[in-house]
Design a protein around this motif. Structure first.
Motif, PDB file in Angstrom:
ATOM      1  N   ASN A   1       0.730  -0.595  -0.139  1.00 35.62           N
ATOM      2  CA  ASN A   1      -0.041   0.117   0.662  1.00 35.62           C
ATOM      3  C   ASN A   1       0.830   1.675   0.350  1.00 35.62           C
ATOM      4  OD1 ASN A   1      -1.537   1.723  -0.143  1.00 35.62           O
ATOM      5  ND2 ASN A   1      -2.588   1.367   2.724  1.00 35.62           N
ATOM      6  N   LEU A   2       1.183   2.097  -1.212  1.00 42.09           N
ATOM      7  CA  LEU A   2       1.211   2.803  -1.050  1.00 42.09           C
ATOM      8  C   LEU A   2       1.948   4.370  -0.461  1.00 42.09           C
ATOM      9  CD1 LEU A   2       3.003   3.453  -5.488  1.00 42.09           C
ATOM     10  CD2 LEU A   2       4.297   2.352  -2.933  1.00 42.09           C
ATOM     11  N   GLU A   3       0.327   4.364  -0.371  1.00 45.81           N
ATOM     12  CA  GLU A   3      -1.252   4.902   0.925  1.00 45.81           C
ATOM     13  C   GLU A   3      -0.008   5.604   2.006  1.00 45.81           C
ATOM     14  OE1 GLU A   3      -4.425   5.096   0.818  1.00 45.81           O
ATOM     15  OE2 GLU A   3      -4.783   6.424  -1.986  1.00 45.81           O
ATOM     16  N   SER A   4       0.540   4.400   2.420  1.00 49.66           N
ATOM     17  CA  SER A   4       0.923   4.233   3.780  1.00 49.66           C
ATOM     18  C   SER A   4       3.079   5.121   3.715  1.00 49.66           C
ATOM     19  CB  SER A   4       1.503   2.592   3.865  1.00 49.66           C
ATOM     20  OG  SER A   4       2.459   2.157   3.710  1.00 49.66           O
ATOM     21  N   ILE A   5       3.556   5.388   2.696  1.00 47.29           N
ATOM     22  CA  ILE A   5       4.387   6.470   2.684  1.00 47.29           C
ATOM     23  C   ILE A   5       3.542   7.100   2.681  1.00 47.29           C
ATOM     24  CG2 ILE A   5       5.477   6.064   1.245  1.00 47.29           C
ATOM     25  CD1 ILE A   5       6.732   3.808   0.217  1.00 47.29           C
ATOM     26  N   GLY A   6       2.934   7.552   2.456  1.00 43.34           N
ATOM     27  CA  GLY A   6       2.706   8.973   1.729  1.00 43.34           C
ATOM     28  C   GLY A   6       2.157   9.371   0.458  1.00 43.34           C
ATOM     29  N   ILE A   7       2.213   8.221  -0.527  1.00 43.66           N
ATOM     30  CA  ILE A   7       2.484   8.131  -1.698  1.00 43.66           C
ATOM     31  C   ILE A   7       0.720   8.629  -2.547  1.00 43.66           C
ATOM     32  CG2 ILE A   7       2.354   7.761  -4.275  1.00 43.66           C
ATOM     33  CD1 ILE A   7       5.438   8.257  -1.905  1.00 43.66           C
TER      34      ILE A   7
END
Length: 319
Positions: A155-161
């Motif tokens: 889940n790239l949103e967990s990086i902030g993307i």
């Protein structure tokens, strides 16, 4: 003294009549650029994949692109080339590239992405960094994010993307060795990068082995060894460099070992590729001092992408 006085007078007059507002300028600092390595081979499959990716890059209906194939075929090089083209054509306001790898350090990745946006974190937690990155990236109209070497669904949103509904102007290009990763992460466009063609493989093999056109007997044997490498750049590279400057007998010996190894491999399951990797790995372990530890790793890391096995299991099989 008279001559010195005359020269001083001449210099004074020159200074009075000259009008140089500035005699030098500081050159502007260049931004980060994606540069394709000069020693790589540009196979037809790479050119075709590049065209496909650039078409997807320009398609407003696509926000997630997947590029997959085995390690060593050139996914990272191609991804950098995409970034280079996108920058030259000014398709995006920001182009970001980072590597995930098998065990990603999320904090370091977040710090690297933040550098692209001039963002200074006020928190040390991953969640806090992700929120700050998300807000910062939403403030940029068009962003290309290149995620290299993704091993599994993430889940790239967990990086902030931010992407998709989170940011319509943010497009993701990911590279992976597994087609299934592209499917699980819902890539709208999936592109496979093929192995080298026979001609392309021979060009690379000859270059790495230092072969020329003058010794037909060596080239005949070398072509047979080259054929056993099955178009895989890491195998071609390690085998060719290991045999560079070796005698014709050494070339013939390795060719014979390829042939003798057929009974050692379950070809229905592993195919000829495993055989090539196994022999190149064994050859490296015999102590050729021209080969580095990275070369050995490049060979030993290839097979897991065919077998979906851990490296520890692979190494025990090879040894």
């Amino acid at each position: 003294m008279v001559k010195l006085a005359e020269n001083t007078s001449i210099i004074s007059k020159l200074l009075e009549t000259s009008n140089f507002a500035q005699v030098s300028y500081h050159s502007s600092l260049q931004g980060i650029k994606f540069i394709t390595p000069t020693d790589c081979v540009g196979p037809a499959s790479s050119k075709s994949a590049l065209i496909g990716i650039m078409e997807a890059i320009n398609d407003n209906g696509v926000n997630m692109i997947g590029l997959y194939e085995m390690l060593g075929v050139g996914k990272t090089t191609l991804a950098k080339e995409v970034g280079k083209h996108a920058r030259e054509e000014k398709l995006y306001d920001k182009i970001v590239m980072f590597t995930m790898s098998q065990n990603p350090n999320i904090n370091k990745i977040q710090d690297k992405v933040a550098d692209f946006f001039g963002l200074k974190f006020e928190t040390s937690s991953q969640e806090g960094k992700a929120e700050a990155l998300f807000r910062s990236m939403q403030g940029v109209n068009k962003i290309l994010v290149i995620v290299d070497d993704l091993w599994e669904e993430f889940n790239l949103e967990s990086i902030g993307i931010p992407f998709s509904d989170g940011h319509k102007g943010c497009k993701i290009l990911l590279t992976t060795c597994h087609q299934q990763v592209c499917i699980k992460i819902s890539c709208q466009k999936v592109i496979q990068l093929g192995i080298l063609s026979e001609d392309e493989a021979w060009v690379l093999f000859r270059e790495r082995a230092g072969l020329d056109d003058y010794c037909s007997s060596s080239n005949d044997v070398a072509k047979e060894v080259d054929g056993e490498c099955k178009g895989l750049p890491p195998v071609l590279d390690t085998v060719a460099r290991a045999l560079k400057d070796e005698s014709l007998d050494a070339w013939r010996a390795l060719k014979q070992r390829f042939k003798d190894s057929r009974h050692l491999v379950n070809e229905e399951v592993l195919g000829d590729v495993f055989k090539g990797l196994k022999l190149s790995y064994a050859y490296l372990k015999e102590g050729n001092n021209q080969i580095t530890e990275n070369d050995i790793q490049s060979v030993s890391y290839c097979v897991p992408f065919f077998l979906n096995m851990k490296k520890s299991v692979l190494t025990s099989k090879l040894e």
